[in-house]
Design a protein around this motif. Structure first.
Motif, short mmCIF file in Angstrom:
data_model
loop_
_atom_site.label_atom_id
_atom_site.label_comp_id
_atom_site.label_asym_id
_atom_site.label_seq_id
_atom_site.Cartn_x
_atom_site.Cartn_y
_atom_site.Cartn_z
N GLU A 1 0.85 -1.35 0.05
CA GLU A 1 0.06 0.01 0.06
C GLU A 1 0.88 1.11 -0.12
O GLU A 1 2.07 1.46 0.59
CB GLU A 1 -0.83 -0.02 1.31
CG GLU A 1 -2.12 -1.11 1.28
CD GLU A 1 -3.13 -0.69 0.25
OE1 GLU A 1 -3.36 0.32 -0.08
OE2 GLU A 1 -3.35 -1.92 -0.45
N PHE A 2 0.45 2.16 -0.72
CA PHE A 2 1.06 3.62 -0.83
C PHE A 2 1.51 4.06 0.54
O PHE A 2 2.60 4.28 0.85
CB PHE A 2 0.24 4.30 -1.54
CG PHE A 2 0.98 5.98 -1.64
CD1 PHE A 2 1.94 6.04 -2.47
CD2 PHE A 2 0.57 6.82 -0.81
CE1 PHE A 2 2.58 7.39 -2.66
CE2 PHE A 2 1.39 8.20 -0.77
CZ PHE A 2 2.21 8.33 -1.76
N LEU A 3 0.51 4.24 1.42
CA LEU A 3 0.78 4.68 2.94
C LEU A 3 1.67 3.65 3.61
O LEU A 3 2.09 4.20 4.71
CB LEU A 3 -0.58 5.16 3.44
CG LEU A 3 -1.36 6.45 2.97
CD1 LEU A 3 -2.42 6.42 3.77
CD2 LEU A 3 -0.42 7.65 2.93
N ASP A 4 1.70 2.50 3.54
CA ASP A 4 2.63 1.60 4.25
C ASP A 4 4.03 1.96 3.78
O ASP A 4 4.84 1.71 4.78
CB ASP A 4 2.24 0.39 3.79
CG ASP A 4 0.91 -0.28 4.37
OD1 ASP A 4 0.47 0.35 5.45
OD2 ASP A 4 0.39 -1.44 4.00
N MET A 5 4.27 2.45 2.51
CA MET A 5 5.46 2.40 2.03
C MET A 5 6.13 4.32 2.53
O MET A 5 7.21 4.28 2.75
CB MET A 5 5.67 2.51 0.61
CG MET A 5 7.18 2.55 0.01
SD MET A 5 8.39 1.63 0.94
CE MET A 5 8.51 0.31 -0.36
N GLY B 1 4.16 6.29 4.63
CA GLY B 1 3.66 6.82 5.96
C GLY B 1 4.23 7.61 6.67
O GLY B 1 3.72 8.59 7.24
N ASP B 2 5.74 7.57 6.83
CA ASP B 2 6.36 8.68 7.41
C ASP B 2 6.35 10.03 6.77
O ASP B 2 6.23 11.04 7.50
CB ASP B 2 7.78 8.15 7.75
CG ASP B 2 8.54 7.99 6.37
OD1 ASP B 2 7.79 7.75 5.46
OD2 ASP B 2 9.95 8.38 6.06
N GLU C 1 -2.45 11.57 6.91
CA GLU C 1 -3.19 10.53 6.02
C GLU C 1 -3.06 9.37 6.21
O GLU C 1 -3.87 8.52 6.29
CB GLU C 1 -2.75 10.74 4.39
CG GLU C 1 -3.11 11.94 3.86
CD GLU C 1 -2.06 13.12 4.18
OE1 GLU C 1 -1.06 13.00 5.04
OE2 GLU C 1 -2.14 14.30 3.44
N SER C 2 -1.80 8.82 6.94
CA SER C 2 -1.83 7.32 7.40
C SER C 2 -2.60 7.27 8.49
O SER C 2 -3.20 5.86 8.66
CB SER C 2 -0.26 7.19 7.88
OG SER C 2 0.06 5.75 8.00
N LYS C 3 -2.68 7.90 9.43
CA LYS C 3 -3.41 7.69 10.44
C LYS C 3 -5.13 7.95 10.19
O LYS C 3 -5.83 7.13 10.62
CB LYS C 3 -3.43 9.24 11.46
CG LYS C 3 -2.11 9.17 12.33
CD LYS C 3 -2.13 10.14 13.22
CE LYS C 3 -0.51 10.45 13.96
NZ LYS C 3 -0.42 11.55 14.68
N ILE C 4 -5.27 8.63 9.27
CA ILE C 4 -6.63 8.55 9.03
C ILE C 4 -7.00 7.33 8.21
O ILE C 4 -8.04 6.47 8.39
CB ILE C 4 -7.16 9.65 7.83
CG1 ILE C 4 -7.14 11.06 8.54
CG2 ILE C 4 -8.48 9.55 7.11
CD1 ILE C 4 -7.12 12.34 7.63
N ASN C 5 -6.31 6.82 7.29
CA ASN C 5 -6.35 5.54 6.68
C ASN C 5 -6.42 4.30 7.55
O ASN C 5 -7.37 3.41 7.43
CB ASN C 5 -5.12 5.22 5.59
CG ASN C 5 -5.29 4.19 4.74
OD1 ASN C 5 -6.58 3.66 4.41
ND2 ASN C 5 -4.24 3.30 4.50
N GLU C 6 -5.58 4.28 8.78
CA GLU C 6 -5.52 3.44 9.98
C GLU C 6 -7.01 3.15 10.47
O GLU C 6 -7.48 2.32 10.73
CB GLU C 6 -4.55 3.33 10.56
CG GLU C 6 -4.22 2.49 11.81
CD GLU C 6 -3.93 1.14 11.10
OE1 GLU C 6 -4.28 0.26 11.67
OE2 GLU C 6 -3.47 1.08 9.91
#
Length: 78
Positions: free
Chosen positions: A51-55, A57-58, A63-68
């Motif tokens: 996933e884009f945000l997995d790669m 995320g930092d 956006e990563s928090k919202i996705n999680e």
């Protein structure tokens, strides 16, 4: 300018250049990982794409928090 100011300016320039080099190396590594994972997904259907945000995320913390949060909500609904 004094010699001290010139030395500080040079040191600052060298630090910034080193940071850019590290960022560039990090990006090249991430892209290579994504390409190799994508190739593995094409060759073997069992692999999941990263996933884009997995790669990244930092870089995209908000956006990563919202996705999680959305992922957790979706799991609770199932």
């Amino acid at each position: 300018m004094t010699i001290r100011e010139l030395t500080d300016y040079r040191d600052s320039f060298l630090r910034k250049r080193e940071i850019k080099r590290k960022d560039s190396a990090d990006m090249v590594y991430r892209l290579a990982t994504l390409i190799s994972n994508g190739t593995a997904c094409v060759l073997n259907g069992d692999n999941k794409p990263i996933e884009f945000l997995d790669m990244f995320g930092d870089i995209f913390e908000k956006e990563s928090k919202i996705n999680e949060e959305n992922r957790i909500k979706a799991q609770m609904e199932i």
